[in-house]
Design a protein around this motif. Structure first.
Motif, PDB file in Angstrom:
ATOM      1  N   GLU A 292      -5.323  19.658 -84.615  1.00 11.21           N
ATOM      2  CA  GLU A 292      -5.557  19.390 -86.068  1.00 11.21           C
ATOM      3  C   GLU A 292      -4.687  18.389 -86.515  1.00 11.21           C
ATOM      4  OE1 GLU A 292      -7.021  22.187 -89.381  1.00 11.21           O
ATOM      5  OE2 GLU A 292      -7.677  23.194 -87.180  1.00 11.21           O
ATOM      6  N   GLY A 293      -4.991  17.552 -87.432  1.00  9.89           N
ATOM      7  CA  GLY A 293      -4.228  16.603 -88.023  1.00  9.89           C
ATOM      8  C   GLY A 293      -3.832  15.447 -87.328  1.00  9.89           C
ATOM      9  N   GLN A 294      -3.751  15.399 -85.895  1.00  7.38           N
ATOM     10  CA  GLN A 294      -3.517  14.293 -85.069  1.00  7.38           C
ATOM     11  C   GLN A 294      -4.884  13.375 -84.931  1.00  7.38           C
ATOM     12  OE1 GLN A 294      -1.700  15.110 -81.374  1.00  7.38           O
ATOM     13  NE2 GLN A 294      -1.380  17.215 -82.129  1.00  7.38           N
ATOM     14  N   GLU A 295      -4.701  11.976 -84.834  1.00  9.70           N
ATOM     15  CA  GLU A 295      -5.755  11.203 -84.453  1.00  9.70           C
ATOM     16  C   GLU A 295      -6.413  11.465 -83.267  1.00  9.70           C
ATOM     17  OE1 GLU A 295      -6.452   6.273 -84.283  1.00  9.70           O
ATOM     18  OE2 GLU A 295      -4.312   6.924 -84.649  1.00  9.70           O
ATOM     19  N   GLN A 296      -7.765  11.548 -83.458  1.00  9.81           N
ATOM     20  CA  GLN A 296      -8.495  11.732 -82.105  1.00  9.81           C
ATOM     21  C   GLN A 296      -8.673  10.570 -81.329  1.00  9.81           C
ATOM     22  OE1 GLN A 296      -9.236  15.003 -81.342  1.00  9.81           O
ATOM     23  NE2 GLN A 296      -8.385  15.717 -82.903  1.00  9.81           N
ATOM     24  N   ILE A 297      -8.095  10.643 -79.925  1.00  8.84           N
ATOM     25  CA  ILE A 297      -8.405   9.228 -79.239  1.00  8.84           C
ATOM     26  C   ILE A 297      -9.647   9.577 -78.431  1.00  8.84           C
ATOM     27  CG2 ILE A 297      -5.935   8.600 -79.132  1.00  8.84           C
ATOM     28  CD1 ILE A 297      -6.107   9.527 -76.476  1.00  8.84           C
ATOM     29  N   GLY A 298     -10.424  10.646 -78.418  1.00  7.44           N
ATOM     30  CA  GLY A 298     -11.550  10.711 -77.503  1.00  7.44           C
ATOM     31  C   GLY A 298     -12.629  10.138 -78.132  1.00  7.44           C
ATOM     32  N   ILE A 299     -13.506   9.520 -77.700  1.00  5.90           N
ATOM     33  CA  ILE A 299     -14.501   8.690 -78.313  1.00  5.90           C
ATOM     34  C   ILE A 299     -15.687   9.888 -79.028  1.00  5.90           C
ATOM     35  CG2 ILE A 299     -16.631   7.387 -77.751  1.00  5.90           C
ATOM     36  CD1 ILE A 299     -15.172   6.038 -75.427  1.00  5.90           C
ATOM     37  N   LEU A 300     -15.936  10.746 -78.398  1.00  2.00           N
ATOM     38  CA  LEU A 300     -16.881  11.753 -78.639  1.00  2.00           C
ATOM     39  C   LEU A 300     -16.201  12.532 -80.257  1.00  2.00           C
ATOM     40  CD1 LEU A 300     -19.511  12.956 -78.622  1.00  2.00           C
ATOM     41  CD2 LEU A 300     -18.496  14.871 -76.996  1.00  2.00           C
ATOM     42  N   ASN A 301     -15.017  12.825 -80.130  1.00  4.16           N
ATOM     43  CA  ASN A 301     -14.514  13.416 -81.181  1.00  4.16           C
ATOM     44  C   ASN A 301     -14.166  12.253 -82.396  1.00  4.16           C
ATOM     45  OD1 ASN A 301     -14.259  16.230 -80.939  1.00  4.16           O
ATOM     46  ND2 ASN A 301     -12.418  16.066 -79.309  1.00  4.16           N
ATOM     47  N   ALA A 302     -14.009  11.276 -81.944  1.00  6.59           N
ATOM     48  CA  ALA A 302     -13.752  10.190 -83.110  1.00  6.59           C
ATOM     49  C   ALA A 302     -15.042   9.871 -83.722  1.00  6.59           C
ATOM     50  CB  ALA A 302     -13.094   8.936 -82.329  1.00  6.59           C
ATOM     51  N   ILE A 303     -16.114   9.805 -83.028  1.00  9.56           N
ATOM     52  CA  ILE A 303     -17.464   9.560 -83.722  1.00  9.56           C
ATOM     53  C   ILE A 303     -17.886  11.074 -84.540  1.00  9.56           C
ATOM     54  CG2 ILE A 303     -19.949   9.565 -82.855  1.00  9.56           C
ATOM     55  CD1 ILE A 303     -19.301   8.145 -80.536  1.00  9.56           C
ATOM     56  N   VAL A 304     -17.706  12.211 -83.868  1.00  8.04           N
ATOM     57  CA  VAL A 304     -17.990  13.297 -84.695  1.00  8.04           C
ATOM     58  C   VAL A 304     -16.975  13.206 -86.169  1.00  8.04           C
ATOM     59  CG1 VAL A 304     -17.365  15.904 -84.889  1.00  8.04           C
ATOM     60  CG2 VAL A 304     -18.427  15.010 -82.764  1.00  8.04           C
ATOM     61  N   GLU A 305     -15.764  13.023 -86.122  1.00 10.10           N
ATOM     62  CA  GLU A 305     -14.834  12.945 -87.281  1.00 10.10           C
ATOM     63  C   GLU A 305     -15.493  11.991 -88.227  1.00 10.10           C
ATOM     64  OE1 GLU A 305     -10.336  14.446 -87.136  1.00 10.10           O
ATOM     65  OE2 GLU A 305     -10.704  12.479 -86.340  1.00 10.10           O
ATOM     66  N   TYR A 306     -15.851  10.536 -87.597  1.00 10.75           N
ATOM     67  CA  TYR A 306     -16.378   9.738 -88.511  1.00 10.75           C
ATOM     68  C   TYR A 306     -17.461  10.168 -89.555  1.00 10.75           C
ATOM     69  CZ  TYR A 306     -18.367   5.078 -89.875  1.00 10.75           C
ATOM     70  OH  TYR A 306     -18.746   4.124 -90.661  1.00 10.75           O
ATOM     71  N   PHE A 307     -18.368  10.914 -88.664  1.00 11.08           N
ATOM     72  CA  PHE A 307     -19.502  11.417 -89.491  1.00 11.08           C
ATOM     73  C   PHE A 307     -19.122  12.851 -90.166  1.00 11.08           C
ATOM     74  CE2 PHE A 307     -21.686   8.527 -86.484  1.00 11.08           C
ATOM     75  CZ  PHE A 307     -22.584   7.855 -87.333  1.00 11.08           C
ATOM     76  N   GLY A 308     -17.810  13.238 -90.543  1.00 16.13           N
ATOM     77  CA  GLY A 308     -17.404  14.292 -91.213  1.00 16.13           C
ATOM     78  C   GLY A 308     -17.228  15.579 -90.478  1.00 16.13           C
ATOM     79  N   GLY A 309     -17.646  15.638 -89.338  1.00 14.11           N
ATOM     80  CA  GLY A 309     -17.613  16.978 -88.433  1.00 14.11           C
ATOM     81  C   GLY A 309     -16.260  17.219 -87.831  1.00 14.11           C
ATOM     82  N   SER A 310     -16.052  18.358 -87.402  1.00 10.52           N
ATOM     83  CA  SER A 310     -14.915  18.804 -86.877  1.00 10.52           C
ATOM     84  C   SER A 310     -14.802  18.283 -85.443  1.00 10.52           C
ATOM     85  CB  SER A 310     -14.794  20.169 -87.023  1.00 10.52           C
ATOM     86  OG  SER A 310     -14.864  20.501 -88.509  1.00 10.52           O
ATOM     87  N   PRO A 311     -13.574  17.850 -84.711  1.00 16.19           N
ATOM     88  CA  PRO A 311     -13.397  17.973 -83.522  1.00 16.19           C
ATOM     89  C   PRO A 311     -13.505  18.917 -82.596  1.00 16.19           C
ATOM     90  CG  PRO A 311     -11.399  17.437 -84.703  1.00 16.19           C
ATOM     91  CD  PRO A 311     -12.460  17.541 -85.601  1.00 16.19           C
ATOM     92  N   GLN A 312     -13.824  19.087 -81.501  1.00 14.86           N
ATOM     93  CA  GLN A 312     -13.940  20.278 -80.612  1.00 14.86           C
ATOM     94  C   GLN A 312     -13.292  19.940 -79.225  1.00 14.86           C
ATOM     95  OE1 GLN A 312     -15.590  23.036 -81.482  1.00 14.86           O
ATOM     96  NE2 GLN A 312     -16.402  22.197 -83.387  1.00 14.86           N
ATOM     97  N   VAL A 313     -12.795  20.932 -78.810  1.00 12.25           N
ATOM     98  CA  VAL A 313     -12.436  21.063 -77.045  1.00 12.25           C
ATOM     99  C   VAL A 313     -13.563  21.214 -76.487  1.00 12.25           C
ATOM    100  CG1 VAL A 313     -10.819  21.870 -75.417  1.00 12.25           C
ATOM    101  CG2 VAL A 313     -10.313  21.991 -77.886  1.00 12.25           C
ATOM    102  N   TRP A 314     -14.392  19.822 -76.138  1.00 12.75           N
ATOM    103  CA  TRP A 314     -16.072  20.018 -75.487  1.00 12.75           C
ATOM    104  C   TRP A 314     -15.847  20.736 -74.440  1.00 12.75           C
ATOM    105  CZ3 TRP A 314     -19.091  19.016 -79.349  1.00 12.75           C
ATOM    106  CH2 TRP A 314     -18.688  18.051 -80.327  1.00 12.75           C
ATOM    107  N   ILE A 315     -14.857  20.263 -73.418  1.00 10.71           N
ATOM    108  CA  ILE A 315     -15.011  20.876 -71.873  1.00 10.71           C
ATOM    109  C   ILE A 315     -14.568  22.526 -71.971  1.00 10.71           C
ATOM    110  CG2 ILE A 315     -14.834  18.529 -70.862  1.00 10.71           C
ATOM    111  CD1 ILE A 315     -11.918  19.592 -70.301  1.00 10.71           C
ATOM    112  N   ALA A 316     -14.352  23.132 -72.979  1.00 19.13           N
ATOM    113  CA  ALA A 316     -14.095  24.485 -73.165  1.00 19.13           C
ATOM    114  C   ALA A 316     -15.090  25.219 -73.934  1.00 19.13           C
ATOM    115  CB  ALA A 316     -12.699  24.550 -73.779  1.00 19.13           C
ATOM    116  N   LEU A 317     -15.972  24.569 -74.546  1.00 20.99           N
ATOM    117  CA  LEU A 317     -17.106  25.402 -74.968  1.00 20.99           C
ATOM    118  C   LEU A 317     -18.086  26.084 -74.020  1.00 20.99           C
ATOM    119  CD1 LEU A 317     -18.453  22.691 -77.659  1.00 20.99           C
ATOM    120  CD2 LEU A 317     -17.032  24.638 -78.102  1.00 20.99           C
TER     121      LEU A 317
END
Length: 262
Positions: A96-121
């Motif tokens: 949290e607070g760091q710039e997201q370099i992952g494409i998926l999390n960057a897109i999620v953040e751009y649309f106002g969502g919260s970044p996730q650890v996708w491969i741990a869901l």
């Protein structure tokens, strides 16, 4: 040798009968692997074949269709490990607070969502791993099915147009039935590959967060933590028995088509 080892203890010296197989079907991780493999089997071959067929039909009508097919086929030239490394950057998560370099999390953040650890869901992470294999194998399905579509006689398609059939009817009633043999061969070929899937899981999660599959579990038991040749070999035999009927059917289907062609 593998069959022989599956009836022996961890060192491959003492005969233990069916103990390794009994252990496997009682083991929760083995059952989890079976469940995950079944999900892969339901999703990946169907998605690759459906997308490959759709792309083959659409690109066949475009002047730049061959270029599109080449770009879609390109991931097949990458090793599974290489593809997994690429997708690690797609799914990358930073705190949290760091710039997201992952494409998926960057897109999620751009649309106002919260970044996730996708491969741990839990559960959903399996689908994120499947996306990698679908990305790789769709090109294979596209090329094979595009070649099959070119083999459909033009007279048949022209007659359907004259009779007033629309594009959807032509696709579902004429094109698909005529290449059904090829569709099944593509589907079963990818199914065999899915049953043996290993590299993607090893590279992305190493079976953590409920993503374990049979091939990775076999590798863990055979070569890690001191190794257990008996249990590793038993899992390998289970994989072989699962793959064998599909391979036999696939070969018979291919031989039947070849005989019809002659």
């Amino acid at each position: 040798e593998t069959i022989w080892l599956s009836f022996h203890d961890k060192d491959g010296e003492n005969f233990v009968g069916l103990n390794n197989y009994i252990w496997a079907f009682k083991d929760s991780q083995f059952r989890q692997s079976i469940f995950n493999n079944l999900i892969w089997l339901l999703v990946v071959p169907a998605a690759c074949t459906a997308m490959g067929l759709l792309i083959a039909v659409l690109t066949d009508r475009l002047w730049w269709g061959n270029l599109a097919k080449s770009l879609i086929f390109m991931p097949l030239a990458i090793s599974f490990v290489g593809a997994s490394v690429i997708w690690k950057f797609v799914y990358d998560y930073r705190g949290e607070g760091q710039e997201q370099i992952g494409i998926l999390n960057a897109i999620v953040e751009y649309f106002g969502g919260s970044p996730q650890v996708w491969i741990a869901l839990p559960f959903w992470n399996n689908f994120f791993l499947m996306a990698i294999l679908i990305w790789i194998q769709t090109g294979f399905a596209t090329v094979i099915l595009a070649a099959a579509l070119r083999g459909i006689p033009e007279d048949t398609l022209e007659a359907a147009v004259i009779d007033g059939a629309g594009p959807f009817k032509i696709f579902t009633r004429i094109m698909v039935p005529q290449i059904m043999g090829t569709i099944i061969v593509v589907w079963t070929t990818i199914t065999v590959l899915v049953l043996k899937v290993f590299d993607i899981v090893l590279t992305m999660t190493n079976g953590q967060w409920d993503t374990q599959v049979l091939a990775n579990l076999m590798f863990d038991w055979m070569f890690r933590g001191g190794g257990d040749f008996g249990r590793g070999a038993a899992i390998a035999i289970v994989i072989m028995l699962a793959v064998l009927p599909i391979m036999i059917w696939n070969i018979r289907q291919a031989n039947a088509e070849r005989s019809q062609g002659h």
